[in-house]
Design a protein around this motif. Structure first.
Motif, PDB file in Angstrom:
ATOM      1  N   ARG A 178      22.615  15.540  46.890  1.00 30.02           N
ATOM      2  CA  ARG A 178      21.347  15.999  47.450  1.00 30.02           C
ATOM      3  C   ARG A 178      21.577  17.317  48.179  1.00 30.02           C
ATOM      4  N   GLY A 179      20.550  18.129  48.260  1.00 33.81           N
ATOM      5  CA  GLY A 179      20.644  19.402  48.974  1.00 33.81           C
ATOM      6  C   GLY A 179      21.001  20.585  48.111  1.00 33.81           C
ATOM      7  N   LEU A 180      20.956  20.437  46.777  1.00 38.62           N
ATOM      8  CA  LEU A 180      21.300  21.553  45.907  1.00 38.62           C
ATOM      9  C   LEU A 180      20.320  22.713  46.075  1.00 38.62           C
ATOM     10  N   THR A 181      19.036  22.398  46.227  1.00 37.53           N
ATOM     11  CA  THR A 181      18.038  23.457  46.390  1.00 37.53           C
ATOM     12  C   THR A 181      18.265  24.220  47.690  1.00 37.53           C
ATOM     13  N   THR A 182      18.578  23.501  48.767  1.00 37.14           N
ATOM     14  CA  THR A 182      18.859  24.163  50.042  1.00 37.14           C
ATOM     15  C   THR A 182      20.108  25.026  49.941  1.00 37.14           C
ATOM     16  N   ALA A 183      21.134  24.531  49.258  1.00 31.77           N
ATOM     17  CA  ALA A 183      22.364  25.310  49.082  1.00 31.77           C
ATOM     18  C   ALA A 183      22.087  26.587  48.296  1.00 31.77           C
ATOM     19  N   ALA A 184      21.260  26.468  47.251  1.00 36.39           N
ATOM     20  CA  ALA A 184      20.887  27.657  46.484  1.00 36.39           C
ATOM     21  C   ALA A 184      20.071  28.618  47.339  1.00 36.39           C
ATOM     22  N   GLY A 185      19.210  28.071  48.208  1.00 34.74           N
ATOM     23  CA  GLY A 185      18.426  28.911  49.108  1.00 34.74           C
ATOM     24  C   GLY A 185      19.298  29.662  50.100  1.00 34.74           C
ATOM     25  N   ILE A 186      20.354  28.994  50.588  1.00 36.88           N
ATOM     26  CA  ILE A 186      21.301  29.648  51.499  1.00 36.88           C
ATOM     27  C   ILE A 186      21.984  30.819  50.806  1.00 36.88           C
ATOM     28  N   TRP A 187      22.422  30.586  49.573  1.00 40.02           N
ATOM     29  CA  TRP A 187      23.105  31.648  48.818  1.00 40.02           C
ATOM     30  C   TRP A 187      22.151  32.812  48.576  1.00 40.02           C
ATOM     31  N   MET A 188      20.929  32.500  48.173  1.00 41.87           N
ATOM     32  CA  MET A 188      19.942  33.543  47.891  1.00 41.87           C
ATOM     33  C   MET A 188      19.566  34.309  49.152  1.00 41.87           C
ATOM     34  N   THR A 189      19.448  33.614  50.273  1.00 40.98           N
ATOM     35  CA  THR A 189      19.103  34.274  51.531  1.00 40.98           C
ATOM     36  C   THR A 189      20.203  35.236  51.966  1.00 40.98           C
ATOM     37  N   ALA A 190      21.449  34.854  51.734  1.00 41.22           N
ATOM     38  CA  ALA A 190      22.559  35.753  52.059  1.00 41.22           C
ATOM     39  C   ALA A 190      22.490  37.021  51.220  1.00 41.22           C
ATOM     40  N   ILE A 191      22.145  36.877  49.942  1.00 38.34           N
ATOM     41  CA  ILE A 191      22.026  38.055  49.082  1.00 38.34           C
ATOM     42  C   ILE A 191      20.876  38.941  49.549  1.00 38.34           C
ATOM     43  N   ILE A 192      19.787  38.311  49.987  1.00 43.91           N
ATOM     44  CA  ILE A 192      18.659  39.092  50.510  1.00 43.91           C
ATOM     45  C   ILE A 192      19.086  39.871  51.753  1.00 43.91           C
ATOM     46  N   GLY A 193      19.843  39.232  52.627  1.00 46.40           N
ATOM     47  CA  GLY A 193      20.348  39.920  53.808  1.00 46.40           C
ATOM     48  C   GLY A 193      21.215  41.112  53.447  1.00 46.40           C
ATOM     49  N   MET A 194      22.036  40.962  52.416  1.00 43.71           N
ATOM     50  CA  MET A 194      22.863  42.077  51.957  1.00 43.71           C
ATOM     51  C   MET A 194      21.999  43.201  51.403  1.00 43.71           C
TER      52      MET A 194
END
Length: 240
Positions: free
Chosen positions: A107-123
């Protein structure tokens, strides 16, 4: 007017300065908060503060990647690949921590993907791609909110459920339960039987595959009426 134009030019400057540094950090924080608010709405452990910090941290790493070569090597455009490259690797640990592994389920795959995507947005914010970052945030919301509603309407996706039964008597045939599952379009994956000869009862565990957004109460009523049921429970597979 000239002062406003000067601020605008500093914000869009390729060189890191105090004005564009603070602007990018604030923007990355705001975009991270938007994604975090949606995840918190779904009851996930990673919420507004977590996503805001992730986005700001990735943005600051990108700013450092640009600033260090400018300040110490005299390179105008810097080398964004130095420090920022480690963000991609490091964010994997946070994503892994957001996932929960239980009984073979994840469980939590969508949240994990969101974390990764948010980091890329920050970059992306850190390097000055403002419109692209805002657009990516809107696309994340479209994916998480709009597509979720579409899945609910279409009843897409399936989940494993466990139905626990205690029935009077020794059950030698489960065909009546199979028929109930067929009538409600529920797939019976496997089942377990325990005979209690001392109390003349049978304990049944049915592992079924049902639509994620389906209403299972009518099926449970039919299951309870298929035998002399004394106890009936429904749980997710990860709970057993």
């Amino acid at each position: 007017m000239n002062h406003i134009i000067d601020i605008f030019n500093q914000i869009n400057s390729l060189e890191v300065n105090m004005v564009n540094c603070m602007f990018r950090l604030v923007l990355s924080m705001f975009l991270g908060m938007i994604v975090g608010a949606e995840r918190k709405r779904k009851g996930q452990i990673a919420g507004i503060r977590t996503f805001a910090l992730i986005s700001m941290g990735a943005c600051l790493a990108m700013l450092l990647s640009i600033y260090v070569p400018q300040a110490y090597l005299g390179l105008k455009n810097g080398d964004p690949g130095r420090i920022a490259a480690q963000v991609i690797t490091g964010i994997g640990f946070l994503g892994g921590g957001a996932m929960i592994h239980m009984k073979g389920a994840v469980r939590g795959l969508t949240t994990a993907a969101g974390i990764w995507m948010t980091a890329i947005i920050g970059m992306a914010v850190g390097i000055g791609m403002y419109l692209c970052s805002i657009g990516a945030t809107l696309l994340i919301l479209l994916t998480l909110v709009t597509f979720e509603q579409y899945e609910k309407r279409r009843k897409l996706g399936q989940e494993s459920k466990v139905i626990n039964l205690t029935v009077e008597g020794i059950v030698g045939d489960i065909e009546n339960y199979r028929e109930v599952f067929r009538q409600h379009n529920v797939h019976l994956s496997t089942f377990y039987i325990e005979y209690d000869y001392e109390h003349n009862r049978t304990h049944l565990d049915f592992v079924v595959l049902a639509h994620a957004y389906a209403d299972l109460l009518p099926m449970l009523n039919s299951v309870g009426e298929a035998g002399a049921t004394r106890r009936l429970t429904l749980s997710s597979q990860i709970d057993i």
